[in-house]
Scaffold this active site. Structure first.
Site, short mmCIF file in Angstrom:
data_model
loop_
_atom_site.label_atom_id
_atom_site.label_comp_id
_atom_site.label_asym_id
_atom_site.label_seq_id
_atom_site.Cartn_x
_atom_site.Cartn_y
_atom_site.Cartn_z
N THR A 22 0.85 -1.19 0.00
CA THR A 22 0.00 0.00 0.00
C THR A 22 0.88 1.25 0.00
O THR A 22 2.06 1.18 0.38
CB THR A 22 -0.96 -0.01 1.21
OG1 THR A 22 -0.20 -0.10 2.41
CG2 THR A 22 -1.93 -1.18 1.12
N THR B 13 1.49 4.48 1.57
CA THR B 13 2.28 5.04 2.68
C THR B 13 3.21 3.98 3.26
O THR B 13 4.37 4.24 3.57
CB THR B 13 1.37 5.62 3.77
OG1 THR B 13 0.55 6.64 3.19
CG2 THR B 13 2.17 6.20 4.92
N CYS B 14 2.69 2.78 3.39
CA CYS B 14 3.47 1.68 3.97
C CYS B 14 4.70 1.35 3.12
O CYS B 14 5.76 1.03 3.65
CB CYS B 14 2.59 0.44 4.12
SG CYS B 14 1.06 0.72 5.02
N SER B 15 4.55 1.43 1.79
CA SER B 15 5.62 1.04 0.87
C SER B 15 6.57 2.16 0.49
O SER B 15 7.72 1.89 0.15
CB SER B 15 5.00 0.47 -0.42
OG SER B 15 4.29 -0.70 -0.15
N LEU C 116 7.82 1.46 5.90
CA LEU C 116 8.79 0.37 5.94
C LEU C 116 10.16 0.80 5.42
O LEU C 116 11.18 0.51 6.06
CB LEU C 116 8.27 -0.86 5.17
CG LEU C 116 9.20 -2.07 5.11
CD1 LEU C 116 9.68 -2.50 6.49
CD2 LEU C 116 8.52 -3.22 4.38
#
EC number: 1.11.1.27
Length: 182
Positions: free
Chosen positions: A53, A55-57, A61
């Site tokens: 996704t 923001t996560c990617s 992370l």
């Protein structure tokens, strides 16, 4: 925020590389528990809505991966990313992002996330049940510090990301470590 709460016992179904297996998918199932991840260690755990996704990617992370060595300098033994995704998705995501330092924990059924009180519906995005964005400093299975994004709710229209950022956690650890040394 300071907190003293023991994390729940959960068994996670992971996939680990096994050189004895031939073919294009040389992995085997391995059950790892919260004790395997958290016992006898001081770790940063962060949880996010989903592998691959935006923001996560693009931020969360990758930034934890870049700042991993800074966490180690602050007395952190390991950094773990947990998501309500299966082991296949988590492994593919880690490989796609070139993650080498941050450990990825697949909470495929959402059991750990539910027991932490962080399982939310994200049906408005077509995700189903996922984790709210949060982080914690965990010492030997006990949450020492808690970083939860505002607005915890089902089908939230926004996706806040500030409190659980690695930069904020590092600043908190540095401030806490400096104060403890004084």
């Amino acid at each position: 925020m300071l907190m003293k709460k023991r994390i729940p016992f959960v068994a996670f179904r992971t996939r680990v590389r096994d050189e004895t297996i031939e073919g294009p998918n040389p992995y085997r199932w391995e059950v790892r528990t919260t004790e395997d991840y958290f016992s006898g260690k001081r770790v940063v755990l962060f949880s996010l809505p989903g592998a691959f996704t935006p923001t996560c990617s693009t931020r969360q992370l990758p930034d934890f991966e870049k700042l991993y060595d800074e966490f180690r300098k602050e007395g952190i033994d390991s950094v773990y990313c947990l998501s309500v995704n299966d082991a296949f998705a988590m492994n593919a995501w880690g490989k796609a992002l070139g993650v080498e330092k941050v450990g990825l924990i697949p909470d495929g059924s959402g059991e750990f996330t539910r027991k932490m009180g962080m399982l939310v519906a994200k049906d408005n995005l077509g995700f189903g049940m996922r984790s709210w964005r949060y982080a914690a400093v965990v010492n030997d299975g006990v949450v020492q510090q808690w970083f939860e994004e505002e607005g915890l709710s089902d089908n939230c229209e926004s996706d806040p990301y500030e409190v659980s950022s690695p930069q904020n956690i590092l600043e908190t650890l540095r401030t806490h470590n400096t104060a403890a040394a004084s």
